[in-house]
Motif scaffolding. Sequence first.
Motif, PDB file in Angstrom:
ATOM      1  N   LEU A  11       0.821  -1.206   0.000  1.00 19.63           N
ATOM      2  CA  LEU A  11       0.000   0.000   0.000  1.00 19.63           C
ATOM      3  C   LEU A  11       0.861   1.265   0.000  1.00 19.63           C
ATOM      4  O   LEU A  11       0.536   2.242  -0.675  1.00 19.63           O
ATOM      5  N   VAL A  12       1.946   1.249   0.749  1.00 20.30           N
ATOM      6  CA  VAL A  12       2.845   2.408   0.774  1.00 20.30           C
ATOM      7  C   VAL A  12       3.466   2.612  -0.602  1.00 20.30           C
ATOM      8  O   VAL A  12       3.511   3.733  -1.122  1.00 20.30           O
ATOM      9  N   GLN A  13       3.902   1.504  -1.230  1.00 20.29           N
ATOM     10  CA  GLN A  13       4.483   1.616  -2.566  1.00 20.29           C
ATOM     11  C   GLN A  13       3.454   2.119  -3.581  1.00 20.29           C
ATOM     12  O   GLN A  13       3.754   2.966  -4.419  1.00 20.29           O
ATOM     13  N   GLU A  14       2.241   1.607  -3.492  1.00 22.70           N
ATOM     14  CA  GLU A  14       1.183   2.042  -4.397  1.00 22.70           C
ATOM     15  C   GLU A  14       0.880   3.523  -4.201  1.00 22.70           C
ATOM     16  O   GLU A  14       0.650   4.257  -5.164  1.00 22.70           O
ATOM     17  N   THR A  15       0.902   3.965  -2.950  1.00 18.59           N
ATOM     18  CA  THR A  15       0.669   5.376  -2.656  1.00 18.59           C
ATOM     19  C   THR A  15       1.751   6.242  -3.293  1.00 18.59           C
ATOM     20  O   THR A  15       1.449   7.256  -3.932  1.00 18.59           O
ATOM     21  N   TYR A  16       3.007   5.853  -3.132  1.00 25.26           N
ATOM     22  CA  TYR A  16       4.095   6.625  -3.734  1.00 25.26           C
ATOM     23  C   TYR A  16       3.994   6.649  -5.259  1.00 25.26           C
ATOM     24  O   TYR A  16       4.244   7.678  -5.884  1.00 25.26           O
ATOM     25  N   ILE A  36      -0.086  11.168   4.049  1.00 24.99           N
ATOM     26  CA  ILE A  36      -0.939  10.353   4.927  1.00 24.99           C
ATOM     27  C   ILE A  36      -2.354  10.265   4.357  1.00 24.99           C
ATOM     28  O   ILE A  36      -2.970   9.198   4.356  1.00 24.99           O
ATOM     29  N   LYS A  37      -2.870  11.376   3.851  1.00 23.70           N
ATOM     30  CA  LYS A  37      -4.199  11.342   3.223  1.00 23.70           C
ATOM     31  C   LYS A  37      -4.203  10.455   1.986  1.00 23.70           C
ATOM     32  O   LYS A  37      -5.146   9.698   1.751  1.00 23.70           O
ATOM     33  N   ALA A  38      -3.144  10.531   1.198  1.00 24.93           N
ATOM     34  CA  ALA A  38      -3.046   9.684   0.008  1.00 24.93           C
ATOM     35  C   ALA A  38      -2.972   8.213   0.397  1.00 24.93           C
ATOM     36  O   ALA A  38      -3.613   7.362  -0.226  1.00 24.93           O
ATOM     37  N   LEU A  39      -2.235   7.894   1.454  1.00 26.46           N
ATOM     38  CA  LEU A  39      -2.152   6.517   1.942  1.00 26.46           C
ATOM     39  C   LEU A  39      -3.515   6.041   2.446  1.00 26.46           C
ATOM     40  O   LEU A  39      -3.942   4.919   2.153  1.00 26.46           O
ATOM     41  N   ARG A  40      -4.202   6.897   3.173  1.00 28.97           N
ATOM     42  CA  ARG A  40      -5.541   6.536   3.663  1.00 28.97           C
ATOM     43  C   ARG A  40      -6.492   6.263   2.503  1.00 28.97           C
ATOM     44  O   ARG A  40      -7.222   5.276   2.506  1.00 28.97           O
ATOM     45  N   ASN A  41      -6.460   7.097   1.477  1.00 28.71           N
ATOM     46  CA  ASN A  41      -7.325   6.892   0.316  1.00 28.71           C
ATOM     47  C   ASN A  41      -6.963   5.622  -0.444  1.00 28.71           C
ATOM     48  O   ASN A  41      -7.841   4.927  -0.952  1.00 28.71           O
ATOM     49  N   THR A  42      -5.677   5.296  -0.509  1.00 24.66           N
ATOM     50  CA  THR A  42      -5.249   4.049  -1.141  1.00 24.66           C
ATOM     51  C   THR A  42      -5.773   2.857  -0.360  1.00 24.66           C
ATOM     52  O   THR A  42      -6.238   1.869  -0.933  1.00 24.66           O
ATOM     53  N   TRP A  43      -5.736   2.937   0.962  1.00 20.31           N
ATOM     54  CA  TRP A  43      -6.260   1.867   1.813  1.00 20.31           C
ATOM     55  C   TRP A  43      -7.766   1.701   1.597  1.00 20.31           C
ATOM     56  O   TRP A  43      -8.255   0.587   1.446  1.00 20.31           O
ATOM     57  N   TYR A  44      -8.491   2.809   1.543  1.00 21.24           N
ATOM     58  CA  TYR A  44      -9.939   2.738   1.298  1.00 21.24           C
ATOM     59  C   TYR A  44     -10.232   2.125  -0.072  1.00 21.24           C
ATOM     60  O   TYR A  44     -11.150   1.322  -0.213  1.00 21.24           O
ATOM     61  N   SER A  45      -9.449   2.492  -1.061  1.00 19.96           N
ATOM     62  CA  SER A  45      -9.631   1.914  -2.393  1.00 19.96           C
ATOM     63  C   SER A  45      -9.382   0.411  -2.374  1.00 19.96           C
ATOM     64  O   SER A  45     -10.105  -0.366  -3.006  1.00 19.96           O
TER      65      SER A  45
END
Length: 142
Positions: A11-16, A36-45
């Motif tokens: 998820l961190v890699q996908e966020t980056y 952090i917001k981008a990581l949270r949105n990636t997790w929700y996705s």
Amino acid sequence: MCGSRDLAEELVQETYVKVLSRPRLLRRDDDLGYLIKALRNTWYSHLRDQRTRRAATDSSEAASDELAARTSAGDPQSSLEAGEVLDALAQLPAAYREAVAAVDLAGLSYAEAAKALGVRQGTIMSRVYRGREQVAQAVGAA
């Protein structure tokens, strides 16, 4: 525990990848908050995609069970043909199988299937066409 660590790293890699793939105007004072917001949105996705896939799989399994029950009560030739179709469907690539199952087994419209699977309607139409074609070839060749 190792699986959740792998998921977190993914998820961190996908966020980056998402953040760095498009030019963005970042304010130096809130870069961490933005990430952090981008990581949270990636997790929700990720969670939404899992739910969508699970729902599509559950509905296709229920439809195939219903089809098997209907044909097993009828004549043996229908049961054999339905079994061949379901076997051919099971051999399809996942994307085609999900699209065909959503439209033909679950009875969703192209628009509903596109929304459920998180792709465009044209993509569903293409996958259903190609999936049906492969099923027809497999059944015809058998």
